[in-house]
Write an enzyme that holds these catalytic residues in place. Structure first.
Site, PDB file in Angstrom:
ATOM      1  N   ARG A  26       0.854  -1.185   0.000  1.00  0.00           N
ATOM      2  CA  ARG A  26       0.000   0.000   0.000  1.00  0.00           C
ATOM      3  C   ARG A  26       0.890   1.235   0.000  1.00  0.00           C
ATOM      4  O   ARG A  26       1.686   1.439   0.916  1.00  0.00           O
ATOM      5  CB  ARG A  26      -0.884  -0.015   1.250  1.00  0.00           C
TER       6      ARG A  26
ATOM      7  N   ASN B 235      -7.688   1.793   9.830  1.00  0.00           N
ATOM      8  CA  ASN B 235      -6.396   1.996  10.491  1.00  0.00           C
ATOM      9  C   ASN B 235      -6.635   2.006  11.991  1.00  0.00           C
ATOM     10  O   ASN B 235      -7.541   2.705  12.472  1.00  0.00           O
ATOM     11  CB  ASN B 235      -5.769   3.342  10.093  1.00  0.00           C
TER      12      ASN B 235
ATOM     13  N   HIS C  84      -2.947  10.896   0.540  1.00  0.00           N
ATOM     14  CA  HIS C  84      -2.418  10.701   1.889  1.00  0.00           C
ATOM     15  C   HIS C  84      -1.781  12.041   2.312  1.00  0.00           C
ATOM     16  O   HIS C  84      -0.603  12.117   2.608  1.00  0.00           O
ATOM     17  CB  HIS C  84      -1.436   9.536   1.926  1.00  0.00           C
TER      18      HIS C  84
ATOM     19  N   GLU D 201      -7.575   8.450   5.953  1.00  0.00           N
ATOM     20  CA  GLU D 201      -7.899   9.144   7.198  1.00  0.00           C
ATOM     21  C   GLU D 201      -8.339  10.597   7.005  1.00  0.00           C
ATOM     22  O   GLU D 201      -7.657  11.525   7.471  1.00  0.00           O
ATOM     23  CB  GLU D 201      -6.699   9.104   8.157  1.00  0.00           C
TER      24      GLU D 201
ATOM     25  N   GLU E 271      -3.681  -0.090   8.107  1.00  0.00           N
ATOM     26  CA  GLU E 271      -2.529   0.317   8.916  1.00  0.00           C
ATOM     27  C   GLU E 271      -2.700  -0.193  10.331  1.00  0.00           C
ATOM     28  O   GLU E 271      -3.780  -0.106  10.906  1.00  0.00           O
ATOM     29  CB  GLU E 271      -2.402   1.859   9.038  1.00  0.00           C
TER      30      GLU E 271
ATOM     31  N   TYR F  81      -4.538   2.098  15.872  1.00  0.00           N
ATOM     32  CA  TYR F  81      -3.320   2.157  16.671  1.00  0.00           C
ATOM     33  C   TYR F  81      -3.590   2.063  18.165  1.00  0.00           C
ATOM     34  O   TYR F  81      -2.836   1.478  18.913  1.00  0.00           O
ATOM     35  CB  TYR F  81      -2.565   3.467  16.389  1.00  0.00           C
TER      36      TYR F  81
HETATM   37  C1  PNW Z   1      -1.734   7.640  10.570  1.00  0.00           C
HETATM   38  N1  PNW Z   1      -3.969  11.009  15.684  1.00  0.00           N
HETATM   39  O1  PNW Z   1      -1.703   8.941  11.103  1.00  0.00           O
HETATM   40  C2  PNW Z   1      -1.298   7.859   9.146  1.00  0.00           C
HETATM   41  O2  PNW Z   1      -2.127   7.296   8.172  1.00  0.00           O
HETATM   42  C3  PNW Z   1       0.143   7.586   8.887  1.00  0.00           C
HETATM   43  O3  PNW Z   1       0.592   8.382   7.820  1.00  0.00           O
HETATM   44  C4  PNW Z   1       0.937   7.795  10.165  1.00  0.00           C
HETATM   45  O4  PNW Z   1       2.313   7.692   9.951  1.00  0.00           O
HETATM   46  C5  PNW Z   1       0.451   6.748  11.156  1.00  0.00           C
HETATM   47  O5  PNW Z   1      -0.941   6.831  11.355  1.00  0.00           O
HETATM   48  C6  PNW Z   1       1.145   6.822  12.505  1.00  0.00           C
HETATM   49  O6  PNW Z   1       0.865   8.039  13.141  1.00  0.00           O
HETATM   50  C7  PNW Z   1      -2.289   9.363  12.261  1.00  0.00           C
HETATM   51  O7  PNW Z   1      -3.493  12.059  16.144  1.00  0.00           O
HETATM   52  C8  PNW Z   1      -1.785  10.539  12.800  1.00  0.00           C
HETATM   53  O8  PNW Z   1      -4.949  10.452  16.220  1.00  0.00           O
HETATM   54  C9  PNW Z   1      -2.352  11.083  13.915  1.00  0.00           C
HETATM   55  C10 PNW Z   1      -3.427  10.451  14.517  1.00  0.00           C
HETATM   56  C11 PNW Z   1      -3.938   9.265  13.986  1.00  0.00           C
HETATM   57  C12 PNW Z   1      -3.361   8.738  12.858  1.00  0.00           C
END
Ligand code: PNW
Length: 478
Positions: free
Chosen positions: A79, A298, A123, A168, A375, A300
């Site tokens: 991707r 995505n 992106h 996102e 992601e 995290y």
């Molecule tokens: C995503 N938040 O970004 C992106 O899709 C990527 O480019 C990035 O490198 C990755 O996650 C890791 O950060 C985010 O503040 C950036 O909640 C910020 C947030 C969430 C996702």
């Protein structure tokens, strides 16, 4: 502590993900125009250490080596994102054939290695010229985006395995125009909500255009960072209302129009002091709701919130007392609470159970819409051992737990078709510059040398077997 082995379904797609501005560098080469991230990162004080994407991983010149790594990892999909200002420097008007040639070469090289290209059209690197005309607050940007999507579909439509319109849009709208911690760095609540709508419109126009050009059989998706938000006190109606507000802004503002054909009335209501949403025109919602082949998710981390009354007096359940209104547009009576550990180097808590919950609830809500994890991954303070290796056990542990969580979701009935680890390489982590490393492959920013971390070897084995082994996982640390 050990977890049981899991076998992923036949045909499950294993991949890794990157994004143009985070890896390419070569910002003045090949006829590329400036993007909002060039402007933003070159504005003093915006990024940590003043880092910019000028060189990044120099992927623009090292793409062949990077594809070799993808191939050696055994990945079946990759991707990446197309930098709009590389193929259309001003965001409208002339096309830059040198930019088109770069992606043509990349796509052909991936296919030659048997790797399926998953192309994200946006992106976050908006051509600066479009920002100068209002960026995502300007409705025209959505139509320019559709023209760009058409040209990309014409150029690579037959060879892209899956298209993703936006990555996102939550970040683009709220971080770019609301809190200003992403480019273009604007802090204007109404602008953020306009951006939400124009990004949604851009998605709908582009998805329709790609289908028109390539044919109904083409795979079209969008990637959302959906939020799992929990109430500090589940028995408090005010805390549950705080969760609902964040859900509306973070999830429903995109799922609603894209998949259900409407913005939820609660969202319009909770933002009514900011805007009357008159920028939503007749017919927009029909355009935005396009059939999707898969939904990219995505994930995290999760969040915990409570009602914020401004008094600064209420204690959290864990006794933590500091009170601060959330920076979210339309949620200034909501407070985000520090989460218990463990955390990654981003300060994000590690919560794989929330990932299972997210995948199962979204899949149950849209039973005919397959999901793809586009992601998931983690930044940690990697160190290079004297033997030159990077023993990133914490990342392996994070990936293990989250893949176990994906497996649990599938077992519970969620239709999850694939997983893309973020990221193939350490790269420009937006406002955090090069200080936060997400790669399974380390990049030495002096020599630009790539070195596999232990997590890369671990991931290669997982991809080879499609099995998560019995594995020692760290006991839930503090
Ligand atoms: C995503 N938040 O970004 C992106 O899709 C990527 O480019 C990035 O490198 C990755 O996650 C890791 O950060 C985010 O503040 C950036 O909640 C910020 C947030 C969430 C996702």
């Amino acid at each position: 502590m050990t977890s049981p082995a899991r076998t992923f379904p036949d045909g499950f797609t294993w991949g890794s993900a990157t994004a143009s501005y985070q890896i390419e560098g070569a910002v003045h080469e090949g006829g590329r125009g400036p993007s909002i991230w060039d402007t933003y990162s070159h504005t003093p004080g915006r990024t940590l250490n003043g880092d910019t994407g000028d060189v990044a991983d120099d992927h623009y010149h090292r793409w062949a080596e990077d594809i070799e790594h993808i191939s050696r990892l055994g990945l079946r999909a990759y991707r990446f994102s197309i930098a709009w200002p590389r193929v259309q420097p001003g965001g409208s008007g002339d096309w830059n054939l040198e930019g088109l040639a770069f992606y043509t070469t990349l796509v052909d090289a991936l296919l030659a290695e048997g790797v399926r290209p998953v192309a994200t059209l946006y992106h976050w690197d908006l051509p600066q010229e479009l920002e100068d005309a209002g960026g995502w607050t300007n409705r025209n940007t959505a139509y320019h985006f559709a023209d760009y999507a058409r040209r990309m579909a014409e150029a690579f439509g037959d060879r892209i395995w899956m298209w993703t319109t936006l990555n996102e849009p939550w970040c683009s709208a709220y971080l770019g125009y609301g809190s200003g911690v992403h480019a273009p760095g604007i802090t204007d609540p109404e602008a953020a909500l306009k951006a939400v709508h124009h990004l949604n419109l851009a998605h709908g126009l582009a998805a329709r255009t790609i289908r028109d050009v390539v044919g109904a059989g083409t795979q079209v998706s969008v990637t959302l960072n959906l939020h799992v938000t929990r109430p500090d006190d589940p028995d408090s109606a005010a805390d549950r209302a705080a969760v609902a507000k964040i859900d509306n802004l973070g999830n429903e503002a995109f799922l609603g129009p894209m998949l259900d054909g409407a913005y939820p009335p609660e969202l319009l209501e909770q933002t009514s002091s900011i805007t009357d949403w008159s920028f939503v025109q007749d017919g927009d919602l029909e355009i935005i709701r396009q059939p999707l082949t898969v939904l990219g998710v995505n994930y995290y981390s999760s969040s915990r919130v409570r009602h914020y009354d401004g008094s600064g007096e209420r204690q959290q359940a864990d006794g933590h007392g500091n009170s601060e209104a959330s920076p979210w547009v339309g949620a200034d009576d909501v407070e985000f609470l520090p989460q218990p550990g463990p955390h990654t180097a981003m300060g994000w808590n590690i919560d794989p159970e929330a990932f299972t919950e997210l995948l199962t609830t979204v899949s149950a809500r849209y039973p005919r819409l397959p999901l793809m994890v586009t992601e998931n991954g983690a930044a940690f303070d990697d160190t290079v051992s004297p033997d030159g290796r990077i023993h990133d056990e914490e990342r392996v542990d994070y990936l293990y737990r989250h893949l176990d969580a994906v497996g649990a979701a599938i077992e519970a009935g969620a239709d999850v078709r694939g997983y893309f680890v973020w990221s193939l390489l350490d790269n420009f982590e937006w406002g955090y510059g090069y200080d936060r490393r997400f790669g399974i492959i380390r990049v030495d920013y002096e020599t630009l040398e790539r070195t596999w971390k232990d997590s890369a070897y671990w991931y290669r084995e997982l991809v080879r077997t499609s099995q998560l082994p019995d594995q020692e996982v760290a006991a839930t640390a503090e």
